[in-house]
Design a protein around this motif. Structure first.
Motif, PDB file in Angstrom:
ATOM      1  N   GLY A 130       0.795  -1.227   0.000  1.00  0.00           N
ATOM      2  CA  GLY A 130       0.000   0.000   0.000  1.00  0.00           C
ATOM      3  C   GLY A 130       0.823   1.270   0.000  1.00  0.00           C
ATOM      4  N   HIS A 131       1.908   1.302  -0.757  1.00  0.00           N
ATOM      5  CA  HIS A 131       2.804   2.463  -0.762  1.00  0.00           C
ATOM      6  C   HIS A 131       2.322   3.646  -1.587  1.00  0.00           C
ATOM      7  CE1 HIS A 131       6.347   1.408   1.602  1.00  0.00           C
ATOM      8  NE2 HIS A 131       6.118   0.155   1.250  1.00  0.00           N
ATOM      9  N   GLY A 132       1.142   3.568  -2.178  1.00  0.00           N
ATOM     10  CA  GLY A 132       0.634   4.695  -2.954  1.00  0.00           C
ATOM     11  C   GLY A 132       1.114   4.695  -4.395  1.00  0.00           C
ATOM     12  N   ALA A 133       1.745   3.636  -4.814  1.00  0.00           N
ATOM     13  CA  ALA A 133       2.163   3.437  -6.195  1.00  0.00           C
ATOM     14  C   ALA A 133       2.183   1.934  -6.428  1.00  0.00           C
ATOM     15  CB  ALA A 133       3.545   4.037  -6.441  1.00  0.00           C
ATOM     16  N   GLY A 134       2.219   1.548  -7.692  1.00  0.00           N
ATOM     17  CA  GLY A 134       2.257   0.120  -7.990  1.00  0.00           C
ATOM     18  C   GLY A 134       1.654  -0.180  -9.341  1.00  0.00           C
ATOM     19  N   PHE A 135       1.116  -1.374  -9.488  1.00  0.00           N
ATOM     20  CA  PHE A 135       0.554  -1.808 -10.763  1.00  0.00           C
ATOM     21  C   PHE A 135      -0.586  -0.912 -11.234  1.00  0.00           C
ATOM     22  CE2 PHE A 135       2.208  -5.956  -9.130  1.00  0.00           C
ATOM     23  CZ  PHE A 135       3.120  -6.182 -10.140  1.00  0.00           C
ATOM     24  N   TRP A 136      -1.327  -0.369 -10.306  1.00  0.00           N
ATOM     25  CA  TRP A 136      -2.563   0.355 -10.587  1.00  0.00           C
ATOM     26  C   TRP A 136      -2.369   1.818 -10.969  1.00  0.00           C
ATOM     27  CZ3 TRP A 136      -2.783   4.507  -7.481  1.00  0.00           C
ATOM     28  CH2 TRP A 136      -1.980   4.474  -6.339  1.00  0.00           C
ATOM     29  N   ASP A 137      -1.165   2.376 -10.873  1.00  0.00           N
ATOM     30  CA  ASP A 137      -0.995   3.827 -10.996  1.00  0.00           C
ATOM     31  C   ASP A 137      -0.814   4.352 -12.421  1.00  0.00           C
ATOM     32  OD1 ASP A 137       1.616   3.159 -11.576  1.00  0.00           O
ATOM     33  OD2 ASP A 137       2.488   4.129  -9.831  1.00  0.00           O
ATOM     34  N   GLY A 138      -1.091   3.516 -13.425  1.00  0.00           N
ATOM     35  CA  GLY A 138      -1.068   3.990 -14.800  1.00  0.00           C
ATOM     36  C   GLY A 138       0.086   3.502 -15.648  1.00  0.00           C
ATOM     37  N   ASP A 139       1.078   2.836 -15.039  1.00  0.00           N
ATOM     38  CA  ASP A 139       2.223   2.348 -15.809  1.00  0.00           C
ATOM     39  C   ASP A 139       1.981   0.985 -16.447  1.00  0.00           C
ATOM     40  OD1 ASP A 139       3.608   4.626 -15.087  1.00  0.00           O
ATOM     41  OD2 ASP A 139       4.589   3.680 -13.381  1.00  0.00           O
ATOM     42  N   TRP A 140       0.923   0.290 -16.030  1.00  0.00           N
ATOM     43  CA  TRP A 140       0.590  -1.035 -16.559  1.00  0.00           C
ATOM     44  C   TRP A 140      -0.747  -0.943 -17.277  1.00  0.00           C
ATOM     45  CZ3 TRP A 140       3.712  -5.353 -16.125  1.00  0.00           C
ATOM     46  CH2 TRP A 140       4.851  -5.183 -15.350  1.00  0.00           C
ATOM     47  N   PRO A 141      -0.866  -1.580 -18.437  1.00  0.00           N
ATOM     48  CA  PRO A 141      -2.124  -1.511 -19.183  1.00  0.00           C
ATOM     49  C   PRO A 141      -3.229  -2.337 -18.526  1.00  0.00           C
ATOM     50  CG  PRO A 141      -0.599  -3.004 -20.280  1.00  0.00           C
ATOM     51  CD  PRO A 141       0.154  -2.364 -19.142  1.00  0.00           C
ATOM     52  N   GLU A 142      -4.441  -1.892 -18.723  1.00  0.00           N
ATOM     53  CA  GLU A 142      -5.603  -2.649 -18.261  1.00  0.00           C
ATOM     54  C   GLU A 142      -5.948  -3.702 -19.315  1.00  0.00           C
ATOM     55  OE1 GLU A 142      -6.794  -2.630 -15.398  1.00  0.00           O
ATOM     56  OE2 GLU A 142      -6.129  -0.741 -14.567  1.00  0.00           O
ATOM     57  N   PRO A 143      -6.485  -4.816 -18.934  1.00  0.00           N
ATOM     58  CA  PRO A 143      -6.949  -5.208 -17.602  1.00  0.00           C
ATOM     59  C   PRO A 143      -5.855  -5.855 -16.747  1.00  0.00           C
ATOM     60  CG  PRO A 143      -7.567  -6.909 -19.158  1.00  0.00           C
ATOM     61  CD  PRO A 143      -6.872  -5.821 -19.953  1.00  0.00           C
ATOM     62  N   MET A 144      -4.627  -5.923 -17.290  1.00  0.00           N
ATOM     63  CA  MET A 144      -3.536  -6.571 -16.557  1.00  0.00           C
ATOM     64  C   MET A 144      -3.220  -5.847 -15.247  1.00  0.00           C
ATOM     65  SD  MET A 144      -3.411  -7.105 -19.893  1.00  0.00           S
ATOM     66  CE  MET A 144      -2.254  -6.351 -20.984  1.00  0.00           C
ATOM     67  N   ALA A 145      -3.283  -4.509 -15.265  1.00  0.00           N
ATOM     68  CA  ALA A 145      -2.981  -3.735 -14.052  1.00  0.00           C
ATOM     69  C   ALA A 145      -3.908  -4.131 -12.913  1.00  0.00           C
ATOM     70  CB  ALA A 145      -3.081  -2.240 -14.340  1.00  0.00           C
ATOM     71  N   ALA A 146      -5.189  -4.238 -13.207  1.00  0.00           N
ATOM     72  CA  ALA A 146      -6.159  -4.602 -12.170  1.00  0.00           C
ATOM     73  C   ALA A 146      -5.918  -6.024 -11.670  1.00  0.00           C
ATOM     74  CB  ALA A 146      -7.580  -4.458 -12.706  1.00  0.00           C
ATOM     75  N   ALA A 147      -5.609  -6.940 -12.587  1.00  0.00           N
ATOM     76  CA  ALA A 147      -5.359  -8.329 -12.183  1.00  0.00           C
ATOM     77  C   ALA A 147      -4.101  -8.440 -11.319  1.00  0.00           C
ATOM     78  CB  ALA A 147      -5.225  -9.215 -13.422  1.00  0.00           C
ATOM     79  N   LEU A 148      -3.050  -7.733 -11.701  1.00  0.00           N
ATOM     80  CA  LEU A 148      -1.799  -7.775 -10.927  1.00  0.00           C
ATOM     81  C   LEU A 148      -1.972  -7.106  -9.570  1.00  0.00           C
ATOM     82  CD1 LEU A 148       0.680  -7.040 -13.851  1.00  0.00           C
ATOM     83  CD2 LEU A 148       0.414  -9.210 -12.624  1.00  0.00           C
ATOM     84  N   THR A 149      -2.725  -6.023  -9.534  1.00  0.00           N
ATOM     85  CA  THR A 149      -2.995  -5.350  -8.260  1.00  0.00           C
ATOM     86  C   THR A 149      -3.741  -6.287  -7.318  1.00  0.00           C
ATOM     87  OG1 THR A 149      -3.017  -3.161  -9.260  1.00  0.00           O
ATOM     88  CG2 THR A 149      -4.215  -3.400  -7.178  1.00  0.00           C
ATOM     89  N   LYS A 150      -4.791  -6.917  -7.819  1.00  0.00           N
ATOM     90  CA  LYS A 150      -5.582  -7.843  -7.001  1.00  0.00           C
ATOM     91  C   LYS A 150      -4.714  -8.992  -6.490  1.00  0.00           C
ATOM     92  CE  LYS A 150      -9.748 -10.672  -7.131  1.00  0.00           C
ATOM     93  NZ  LYS A 150     -10.855 -11.146  -7.972  1.00  0.00           N
ATOM     94  N   ALA A 151      -3.893  -9.546  -7.366  1.00  0.00           N
ATOM     95  CA  ALA A 151      -3.020 -10.653  -6.970  1.00  0.00           C
ATOM     96  C   ALA A 151      -2.001 -10.227  -5.921  1.00  0.00           C
ATOM     97  CB  ALA A 151      -2.309 -11.214  -8.200  1.00  0.00           C
ATOM     98  N   ALA A 152      -1.401  -9.054  -6.098  1.00  0.00           N
ATOM     99  CA  ALA A 152      -0.390  -8.579  -5.138  1.00  0.00           C
ATOM    100  C   ALA A 152      -1.004  -8.372  -3.757  1.00  0.00           C
ATOM    101  CB  ALA A 152       0.245  -7.290  -5.639  1.00  0.00           C
TER     102      ALA A 152
END
Length: 170
Positions: A130-152
């Motif tokens: 929960g550092h305020g950055a990560g898969f979800w912050d726009g550097d990873w394309p969707e829907p992969m960003a959401a899947a990686l965020t959920k998994a992490a």
């Protein structure tokens, strides 16, 4: 640190990120009592260095923790901490490797250090904690960003801290 070298770039980037993004007091010789300790206390400005004591607090004030990588490195990880970190990396890679490869294949990943797998490891640590950055912050394309965020996030948060022996633990 042979195990870390053998583990691959994903694990090495994960450990570097853990050290870079964490803070802790340095470990060393206390200027007050002369013992090796976590230096989370500092002598007052007018402290007389000749007055050594055995009191755990040494009559001193609190200090601010420093970035862990200012005072520690991979060699300071306890064996059990390194084993847990490597196991988490191996599991995440095994479970999410296909998703990471698919995201990389889009050409949309902007790896900060030139290595998209290192960027994935970096974002794994940041997202799970929960550092305020990560898969979800726009550097990873969707829907992969959401899947990686959920998994992490299924890995839960963890923090590095220095033990009384000067080794780093989770």
């Amino acid at each position: 640190m042979e195990r870390l070298r053998e583990a691959g770039e994903f694990a090495r980037a994960y450990v570097r990120t853990a050290l870079w993004s964490s803070s802790e007091y340095p470990f060393g010789v206390c200027p007050c009592c002369g013992r090796e300790a976590l230096l989370n206390k500092l002598p007052e400005a007018d402290f007389d260095q000749e007055l050594m004591c055995d009191a755990p607090r040494c009559g001193v004030r609190e200090a601010q923790p420093e970035p862990i990588d200012d005072n520690y490195d991979e060699a300071d990880l306890s064996p059990e901490t390194l084993a847990r970190m490597l196991a988490d990396c191996a599991r995440f890679e095994a479970e999410q490797g296909e998703t990471i490869r698919a995201a990389i294949a889009t050409g949309e990943i902007m790896p900060g250090d030139g290595d998209p797998w290192g960027t994935a490891a970096h974002d794994f640590w940041l997202t799970r904690n929960g550092h305020g950055a990560g898969f979800w912050d726009g550097d990873w394309p969707e829907p992969m960003a959401a899947a990686l965020t959920k998994a992490a996030k299924t890995f839960g948060g963890c923090d590095l801290y220095a033990g009384v022996d000067g080794r780093l633990y989770l």
